[in-house]
Design an enzyme around this catalytic site. Sequence first.
Site, mmCIF file in Angstrom:
data_model
loop_
_atom_site.group_PDB
_atom_site.id
_atom_site.type_symbol
_atom_site.label_atom_id
_atom_site.label_comp_id
_atom_site.label_asym_id
_atom_site.label_seq_id
_atom_site.Cartn_x
_atom_site.Cartn_y
_atom_site.Cartn_z
ATOM 1 N N ASP A 67 0.972 -1.506 -0.118
ATOM 2 C CA ASP A 67 0.004 0.042 -0.084
ATOM 3 C C ASP A 67 1.357 0.819 -0.241
ATOM 4 O O ASP A 67 1.723 1.429 0.289
ATOM 5 C CB ASP A 67 -1.002 0.008 1.652
ATOM 6 C CG ASP A 67 -0.213 -0.825 2.215
ATOM 7 O OD1 ASP A 67 1.418 -0.201 2.877
ATOM 8 O OD2 ASP A 67 -1.160 -0.544 3.460
ATOM 9 N N ASN A 136 -6.889 -2.500 14.325
ATOM 10 C CA ASN A 136 -8.395 -3.622 14.515
ATOM 11 C C ASN A 136 -9.022 -4.143 13.009
ATOM 12 O O ASN A 136 -9.530 -4.716 12.619
ATOM 13 C CB ASN A 136 -8.980 -1.862 13.285
ATOM 14 C CG ASN A 136 -8.600 -1.963 12.495
ATOM 15 O OD1 ASN A 136 -7.586 -2.359 11.900
ATOM 16 N ND2 ASN A 136 -9.016 -0.482 12.163
ATOM 17 N N HIS A 138 -6.406 -4.571 10.297
ATOM 18 C CA HIS A 138 -6.473 -4.124 9.003
ATOM 19 C C HIS A 138 -5.209 -4.865 8.834
ATOM 20 O O HIS A 138 -4.525 -5.366 9.248
ATOM 21 C CB HIS A 138 -6.714 -2.782 8.876
ATOM 22 C CG HIS A 138 -5.001 -2.071 9.059
ATOM 23 N ND1 HIS A 138 -5.792 -0.790 9.676
ATOM 24 C CD2 HIS A 138 -4.355 -2.391 8.991
ATOM 25 C CE1 HIS A 138 -4.952 0.069 9.874
ATOM 26 N NE2 HIS A 138 -3.886 -0.850 9.147
ATOM 27 N N GLU A 143 -9.718 -1.998 5.601
ATOM 28 C CA GLU A 143 -10.744 -1.895 6.429
ATOM 29 C C GLU A 143 -11.292 -2.350 7.148
ATOM 30 O O GLU A 143 -11.892 -3.179 5.887
ATOM 31 C CB GLU A 143 -10.315 0.286 7.041
ATOM 32 C CG GLU A 143 -9.728 0.640 6.908
ATOM 33 C CD GLU A 143 -8.617 1.168 8.249
ATOM 34 O OE1 GLU A 143 -8.754 0.308 8.722
ATOM 35 O OE2 GLU A 143 -7.917 2.512 8.102
HETATM 36 C C1 GLP Z 1 -0.036 0.111 8.918
HETATM 37 C C2 GLP Z 1 -0.035 -0.110 7.259
HETATM 38 C C3 GLP Z 1 -0.243 -1.951 7.479
HETATM 39 C C4 GLP Z 1 0.291 -1.850 8.736
HETATM 40 C C5 GLP Z 1 -0.543 -1.918 9.693
HETATM 41 C C6 GLP Z 1 0.785 -1.493 11.413
HETATM 42 O O1 GLP Z 1 -1.522 1.555 8.864
HETATM 43 N N1 GLP Z 1 -0.564 -0.059 6.421
HETATM 44 O O2 GLP Z 1 0.153 -2.201 6.778
HETATM 45 O O3 GLP Z 1 0.482 -3.564 9.098
HETATM 46 O O4 GLP Z 1 0.207 -0.029 9.476
HETATM 47 O O5 GLP Z 1 1.173 -1.353 11.712
HETATM 48 P P1 GLP Z 1 2.687 -1.369 12.320
HETATM 49 O O6 GLP Z 1 3.062 -2.833 12.339
HETATM 50 O O7 GLP Z 1 2.855 -0.064 13.355
HETATM 51 O O8 GLP Z 1 1.633 -1.712 14.518
#
Ligand code: GLP
Length: 236
Positions: A67, A136, A138, A143
């Site tokens: 993404d 959440n 995702h 989402e």
């Molecule tokens: C972002 C990314 C996700 C990732 C998530 C969790 O929103 N788009 O791909 O998995 O954060 O991030 P973290 O590892 O910093 O908790």
Amino acid sequence: MRVMETKNYQELSALAADLIGAQLLLKPRCVLGLATGSTPIGAYQRLVEGYRAGRLDFSQVRTVNLDEYCGLSGEHPQSYRYFMEQHLFSQVNILRENTHLPNGAAPDPEEESRRYEALVESMGGVDLQLLGIGRNGHIGFNEPGDSFPPVVHPVELTESTILANSRLFDRVEDVPTKAVTMGIGTILKARKILLLAGADKRAILEEALTGKVTPWVPASVLQLHGDVTVITCREG
Ligand code: GLP
């Protein structure tokens, strides 16, 4: 599904890098699906160490990221392109033309989504997709909602994701409200999936892996994939 639990984040990162490194050794011209967020940073560091020690070679690897934020160019320090450059691409012998993310600066996110879906397809699909998990549930930026998005698409980020990601921006108002993300269908097409979840994600991970498969917990769909490895850890 294989769930592996390590003692701490260092061990989680080392194990993840071993599995990604094994993929590189088995198929040097593989397609790696990459993720951003704090969780994979330790694994990227280990991969860089493996490269510096002469154990790993990235010269033929091709990558596609999950993404990217809309409205940020690749030079913006909070863009996911910048993150990947900083944590991996600039530190190993990967060819820039073999690294792909959605273009956050593209004027039409719908058109950019179609381009990116076709690109992943044209590369022959993803051999190993690395994933983190949002609080959440995702994955990528899919989402919670009432359906599983099949293909790459633009998304409006939820308030909770904007808040969670604001820690990396000066002000919460600076966090983009939109992104382009691989769809759940795009992610499920990967031949293998490696999900990393730190100790802070244990509750949502439990719900995703053992609860009902529902688009309201997007990561729960991984229960339907035939080759998923999850690495989690007991303490930070
Ligand atoms: C972002 C990314 C996700 C990732 C998530 C969790 O929103 N788009 O791909 O998995 O954060 O991030 P973290 O590892 O910093 O908790």
